[in-house]
Every structure is written in C-alpha cells, then in structure tokens.
Design a protein around this motif. Structure first.
Motif, PDB file in Angstrom:
ATOM      1  N   MET A 166      59.591 114.853  61.408  1.00  0.00           N
ATOM      2  CA  MET A 166      59.753 113.581  62.124  1.00  0.00           C
ATOM      3  C   MET A 166      61.199 113.357  62.560  1.00  0.00           C
ATOM      4  O   MET A 166      61.521 112.325  63.139  1.00  0.00           O
ATOM      5  N   GLN A 167      62.069 114.333  62.269  1.00  0.00           N
ATOM      6  CA  GLN A 167      63.475 114.173  62.634  1.00  0.00           C
ATOM      7  C   GLN A 167      63.617 114.064  64.147  1.00  0.00           C
ATOM      8  O   GLN A 167      62.858 114.674  64.887  1.00  0.00           O
ATOM      9  N   SER A 168      64.581 113.288  64.573  1.00  0.00           N
ATOM     10  CA  SER A 168      64.910 113.319  65.986  1.00  0.00           C
ATOM     11  C   SER A 168      65.879 114.485  66.172  1.00  0.00           C
ATOM     12  O   SER A 168      66.532 114.908  65.220  1.00  0.00           O
ATOM     13  N   THR A 169      65.970 114.978  67.387  1.00  0.00           N
ATOM     14  CA  THR A 169      66.881 116.089  67.645  1.00  0.00           C
ATOM     15  C   THR A 169      68.329 115.600  67.733  1.00  0.00           C
ATOM     16  O   THR A 169      69.237 116.392  67.893  1.00  0.00           O
ATOM     17  N   HIS A 170      68.517 114.253  67.630  1.00  0.00           N
ATOM     18  CA  HIS A 170      69.867 113.719  67.860  1.00  0.00           C
ATOM     19  C   HIS A 170      70.217 112.617  66.863  1.00  0.00           C
ATOM     20  O   HIS A 170      70.403 111.457  67.248  1.00  0.00           O
ATOM     21  N   PRO A 171      70.305 112.969  65.551  1.00  0.00           N
ATOM     22  CA  PRO A 171      70.595 111.940  64.546  1.00  0.00           C
ATOM     23  C   PRO A 171      71.980 111.304  64.695  1.00  0.00           C
ATOM     24  O   PRO A 171      72.239 110.257  64.111  1.00  0.00           O
ATOM     25  N   TRP A 172      72.833 111.883  65.476  1.00  0.00           N
ATOM     26  CA  TRP A 172      74.198 111.352  65.602  1.00  0.00           C
ATOM     27  C   TRP A 172      74.297 110.199  66.589  1.00  0.00           C
ATOM     28  O   TRP A 172      75.300 109.517  66.649  1.00  0.00           O
ATOM     29  N   ARG A 173      73.236 109.984  67.397  1.00  0.00           N
ATOM     30  CA  ARG A 173      73.284 108.845  68.327  1.00  0.00           C
ATOM     31  C   ARG A 173      72.888 107.608  67.547  1.00  0.00           C
ATOM     32  O   ARG A 173      71.710 107.351  67.327  1.00  0.00           O
ATOM     33  N   THR A 174      73.881 106.829  67.154  1.00  0.00           N
ATOM     34  CA  THR A 174      73.580 105.820  66.132  1.00  0.00           C
ATOM     35  C   THR A 174      72.853 104.596  66.656  1.00  0.00           C
ATOM     36  O   THR A 174      72.124 103.968  65.920  1.00  0.00           O
ATOM     37  N   ASN A 175      73.050 104.249  67.925  1.00  0.00           N
ATOM     38  CA  ASN A 175      72.412 103.031  68.423  1.00  0.00           C
ATOM     39  C   ASN A 175      71.063 103.371  69.061  1.00  0.00           C
ATOM     40  O   ASN A 175      70.943 103.491  70.271  1.00  0.00           O
ATOM     41  N   CYS A 176      70.058 103.528  68.224  1.00  0.00           N
ATOM     42  CA  CYS A 176      68.773 104.073  68.664  1.00  0.00           C
ATOM     43  C   CYS A 176      68.114 103.241  69.758  1.00  0.00           C
ATOM     44  O   CYS A 176      67.561 103.775  70.719  1.00  0.00           O
ATOM     45  N   THR A 177      68.173 101.905  69.610  1.00  0.00           N
ATOM     46  CA  THR A 177      67.430 101.064  70.554  1.00  0.00           C
ATOM     47  C   THR A 177      68.146 100.935  71.902  1.00  0.00           C
ATOM     48  O   THR A 177      67.633 100.282  72.810  1.00  0.00           O
ATOM     49  N   GLN A 178      69.294 101.560  72.026  1.00  0.00           N
ATOM     50  CA  GLN A 178      69.963 101.618  73.329  1.00  0.00           C
ATOM     51  C   GLN A 178      69.090 102.416  74.302  1.00  0.00           C
ATOM     52  O   GLN A 178      69.030 102.110  75.489  1.00  0.00           O
ATOM     53  N   CYS A 179      68.414 103.442  73.804  1.00  0.00           N
ATOM     54  CA  CYS A 179      67.572 104.274  74.665  1.00  0.00           C
ATOM     55  C   CYS A 179      66.086 104.092  74.368  1.00  0.00           C
ATOM     56  O   CYS A 179      65.266 104.163  75.264  1.00  0.00           O
ATOM     57  N   HIS A 180      65.738 103.891  73.100  1.00  0.00           N
ATOM     58  CA  HIS A 180      64.321 103.774  72.735  1.00  0.00           C
ATOM     59  C   HIS A 180      63.921 102.306  72.749  1.00  0.00           C
ATOM     60  O   HIS A 180      64.358 101.521  71.906  1.00  0.00           O
ATOM     61  N   ALA A 181      63.086 101.948  73.720  1.00  0.00           N
ATOM     62  CA  ALA A 181      62.698 100.546  73.850  1.00  0.00           C
ATOM     63  C   ALA A 181      61.765 100.161  72.710  1.00  0.00           C
ATOM     64  O   ALA A 181      60.825 100.892  72.403  1.00  0.00           O
ATOM     65  N   PRO A 182      62.028  99.028  72.065  1.00  0.00           N
ATOM     66  CA  PRO A 182      61.118  98.556  71.025  1.00  0.00           C
ATOM     67  C   PRO A 182      59.748  98.273  71.622  1.00  0.00           C
ATOM     68  O   PRO A 182      59.639  97.949  72.803  1.00  0.00           O
ATOM     69  N   SER A 183      58.719  98.390  70.809  1.00  0.00           N
ATOM     70  CA  SER A 183      57.351  98.219  71.289  1.00  0.00           C
ATOM     71  C   SER A 183      57.139  96.832  71.893  1.00  0.00           C
ATOM     72  O   SER A 183      57.496  95.823  71.299  1.00  0.00           O
ATOM     73  N   ALA A 184      56.529  96.814  73.087  1.00  0.00           N
ATOM     74  CA  ALA A 184      56.332  95.543  73.782  1.00  0.00           C
ATOM     75  C   ALA A 184      55.391  94.635  73.012  1.00  0.00           C
ATOM     76  O   ALA A 184      55.618  93.442  72.882  1.00  0.00           O
ATOM     77  N   SER A 185      54.316  95.182  72.456  1.00  0.00           N
ATOM     78  CA  SER A 185      53.329  94.311  71.805  1.00  0.00           C
ATOM     79  C   SER A 185      53.716  93.949  70.382  1.00  0.00           C
ATOM     80  O   SER A 185      53.309  92.923  69.859  1.00  0.00           O
ATOM     81  N   LEU A 186      54.531  94.798  69.703  1.00  0.00           N
ATOM     82  CA  LEU A 186      54.835  94.524  68.300  1.00  0.00           C
ATOM     83  C   LEU A 186      56.152  93.779  68.096  1.00  0.00           C
ATOM     84  O   LEU A 186      56.273  92.956  67.203  1.00  0.00           O
ATOM     85  N   ASP A 187      57.143  94.103  68.908  1.00  0.00           N
ATOM     86  CA  ASP A 187      58.470  93.540  68.652  1.00  0.00           C
ATOM     87  C   ASP A 187      58.977  92.591  69.732  1.00  0.00           C
ATOM     88  O   ASP A 187      59.992  91.951  69.551  1.00  0.00           O
TER      89      ASP A 187
END
Ligand code: HEC
Ligand code: HEC
Ligand code: HEC
Ligand code: HEC
Length: 263
Positions: free
Chosen positions: A223-244
């Motif tokens: 389940m690792q991401s290929t880029h653990p060093w990019r610390t601000n995850c939600t800068q690129c990964h949009a939080p779920s529209a229906s859940l968050d």
C-alpha cells in the motif's frame, strides 16, 4: 493576670516565627559530623557529580525528576526510543499480491471497514503510554509489525480497541445475528486521466496520518505510495467528495454516510 498571659503568648509566637525563618535561612540540617568525614569534606560539588558512587542529596521536590540508581540511564519516554533507519527514497516494486495480503489481514481485525481494529495480541498493560511506545512510531519485532497509529493521539486506547478474548474463551463462537453490513472497503481512487493523482477513496476520519499506512518503515506492504517524501498529500490527492467534502459539514463532519447496505 490576663494581660501577662497575652504578653507571654505574644513573645512565644514572635520567637517561634523568628525561629522559623532563621531555620529556613540555614537550609537543610546536616547530620552531625557529616562534613567532617574524609570522603565528603574535601569534595566540592563538581567532584561529587563526577563520581558515580557519590549521590548528591536532593530536596524532596527534586526526587521525582532526578534519575537515580541502576536504571538511571533508562528512558521511559517514547520520543527518546531509537528510530529505525529508513531511506525515504528506497525504490520498491509495488506488488498486487502484497496489497491483497495486507488488505486481508486488516479486514480480519475489523468488524467493518473503518471500525477500530481489535488488538491482535494479549495486553498486559493497558496504559496509553505502553501502547504508544510500540504504536506511536511503529516497530518491527519477532517478524511482526506493530502498525503506526493512523489517527492523532487519543487517550484510553482500549476504549475503542478491544483486547483479545482471554485464552479459554478464544474458541467460543460469540457471533451475534445481525443484518448490519458495513460499506465495502475502497480499492482504488478515481483518476482524472491515466497518471493523474488518484482521489482519496476513503474518508480522512481517523486516518490523518497518511504515512501510517501508505509509507514509512512500518506502513502496510503493497500500500506504499511511490513518493513518501511528498509530505503534503492532499495538495495533489483530492479528499473524497462524498466522505470528506459534504456541503453541510457541520452536521456529521468527516463521518461516512450512515446508510447501511442490507445483504
Ligand atoms: C511490545 C510492543 C507492543 C505493545 C506494548 C502493544 N502492541 Fe499492539 N501490536 C504489536 C505488534 C507487534 C502487533 C502486530 C501483531 C501481529 O501482526 O500479529 C500489534 C498489533 C496491534 C493492533 C492491530 C493493528 C492492525 O492494524 O491490524 C492493534 C489495534 C494494537 N496492536 C493495539 C494495541 C493497544 C491498544 C496496545 C496497548 C493496550 C498495544 N497494542 C500495545 C506490538 C505492541
Ligand atoms: C475514539 C476511538 C479510538 C481511540 C481512543 C484510539 N483509536 Fe486507534 N483507531 C481507531 C479507529 C476507528 C481506527 C481505524 C482507522 C481505519 O482503519 O480507518 C484506529 C486505528 C488504529 C491503528 C491501526 C492503524 C493501521 O495501520 O490500520 C492503531 C495501531 C491504533 N489505532 C492504535 C491506537 C492507540 C495506541 C491508541 C491509544 C493511544 C488508540 N489507537 C486510540 C479508533 C481509536
Ligand atoms: C488506516 C490506513 C490508511 C490511512 C491512515 C490512509 N489510508 Fe489511504 N488507503 C488505505 C487503504 C486500505 C486504501 C485502499 C487501496 C489500497 O489498498 O491501497 C487506500 C487508498 C488510498 C488512495 C488510492 C490509491 C490508489 O491506488 O488508487 C489514495 C490516493 C490514498 N489512500 C491517500 C491517502 C491519504 C492522502 C491519506 C492521509 C490523509 C491516507 N490515504 C491515509 C488506507 C489508509
Ligand atoms: C505532487 C503531487 C503529489 C503529492 C504531494 C502526493 N502524491 Fe501521491 N500520487 C501522485 C501522482 C501523480 C500519483 C499517480 C502515480 C502513477 O499513476 O504513476 C500518485 C499516486 C499515489 C498512490 C497510488 C500508488 C502509487 O504510488 O502509484 C498513493 C497510495 C499515493 N499517491 C499516496 C500519497 C500519499 C500518502 C502522499 C503524502 C505522503 C502523497 N501521495 C503525496 C501525486 C502526488
């Protein structure tokens, strides 16, 4: 007669008060002859500190936070435990098989997706500090992995994480008939196009520490991401529209929708 008693008592109280302050000023009384012993007499404070066999006397208020005795060097704070050496930039092969195995193990410890996992081991000490020592940063021990807490510190771990049943009861079937079926665990996030960052397919509720599962030395295999060093995850990964990102966020913030799927 009465007047004499008053004067006498005033004198006694005055002497007592003066004596009290004189006593305080003179400091802690030393036992007779202590300063005359050969060992202590010639030693100044610095020498006493350097000699491990001489323990300088401390005041009562200092006892609690002065390390003494043979366990003096031990640290009881988890922040001071040694951290694993981990290279953020290690290249690894993402494996579907590992991801499948990790998902299965995770699911086996949860009543439904999003439920607190049961404690997968016997518990001797239920204080938060004990749990936190292993689950604060995660550890590897005896071929097992203690996962990192995925949420912020919450007191009273066993309030939510149920300990295992005691050995004699472990083979009992304690299933209760229920029609409750949890929402299916998400597998993958949606992408705007191939190569785009996937959206977060799960809510961030109790999953604030992304690298607990997606990276770091104690994350979940596969389940690792290929880029653990990019610390601000939600800068690129949009939080779920229906859940968050519910418009009426104040009603039940960050909680999954409450409808239940019947079998
Ligand atoms: C000595 C280290 C240690 C201590 C202390 C400890 N654990 Fe664990 N914990 C582990 C290990 C190792 C595993 C993995 C066991 C396995 O995979 O079989 C684990 C597994 C778990 C899991 C399952 C995690 C998952 O996602 O599958 C939970 C929940 C858990 N522990 C909670 C607790 C709580 C709550 C406490 C305090 C009462 C605690 N642990 C104390 C080492 C520890
Ligand atoms: C208010 C309830 C609550 C409390 C209190 C709580 N947890 Fe959790 N914990 C959860 C939930 C819910 C999850 C599951 C998150 C998920 O998988 O979506 C979780 C997940 C975890 C995990 C697993 C992370 C993983 O890899 O899947 C660990 C380890 C853990 N908690 C340890 C602790 C420890 C240690 C404490 C005490 C300091 C604690 N928790 C206190 C609710 C709680
Ligand atoms: C308790 C463990 C846990 C935590 C913490 C967690 N996730 Fe996840 N995440 C998962 C699981 C399980 C999946 C399902 C897909 C999988 O198996 O990789 C997933 C999937 C994803 C995906 C989709 C991956 C894909 O291949 O499509 C993204 C993106 C993601 N998470 C981002 C995040 C971000 C950002 C955070 C922090 C806010 C976070 N996650 C925190 C467990 C977690
Ligand atoms: C600069 C933008 C960016 C940031 C910041 C970022 N990601 Fe990603 N992430 C991506 C892109 C782009 C992909 C898709 C990679 C692909 O398809 O090859 C991706 C893919 C993923 C995946 C799917 C598996 C994979 O690696 O392909 C997961 C899980 C993930 N990210 C988690 C995270 C977590 C956790 C963080 C925070 C530590 C994070 N990401 C920070 C851009 C980002």
């Amino acid at each position: 007669m009465n007047r004499l008693t008053t004067i006498f008592l005033s004198v006694v109280i005055a002497v007592a008060v003066v004596g009290f302050f004189v006593g305080l000023g003179q400091g802690v009384p030393q036992p007779d002859g202590m300063l005359d012993t050969a060992m202590v007499a010639q030693l100044d404070h610095e020498t006493i500190q350097k000699n491990p066999k001489l323990i300088p006397a401390v005041s009562y208020s200092q006892i609690a936070d002065t390390p003494m005795g043979p366990t003096k060097a031990w640290q009881s704070m988890s922040q001071t435990l040694s951290k694993p050496q981990y290279d953020l930039y290690t290249k690894f092969e993402q494996s579907e098989a590992e991801k499948e195995a990790s998902s299965k193990l995770r699911a086996s410890r949860r009543a439904f997706n999003g439920a607190p996992p049961v404690i997968a081991h016997p518990v001797e000490n239920t204080t938060d500090a004990a749990c936190y020592a292993c689950h604060g940063n995660g550890v590897k021990m005896a071929g097992l992995k203690a996962s990192v807490m995925s949420h912020e510190f919450l007191g009273n771990c066993v309030q939510c994480h149920a300990p295992m049943a005691p050995t004699p009861f472990r083979s009992l079937d304690a299933t209760v008939q229920t029609s409750f079926v949890g929402l299916p665990a998400p597998k993958q996030g949606k992408r705007a196009y191939q190569g785009a960052p996937p959206t977060i397919p799960h809510s961030q509720w109790m999953r604030q520490n992304c690298s607990a599962c997606h990276g770091g030395p104690n994350g979940w295999a596969g389940m690792q991401s290929t880029h653990p060093w990019r610390t601000n995850c939600t800068q690129c990964h949009a939080p779920s529209a229906s859940l968050d990102q519910m418009p009426d966020a104040d009603s039940v913030p960050m909680l999954p929708p409450l409808e239940v799927v019947a079998k």
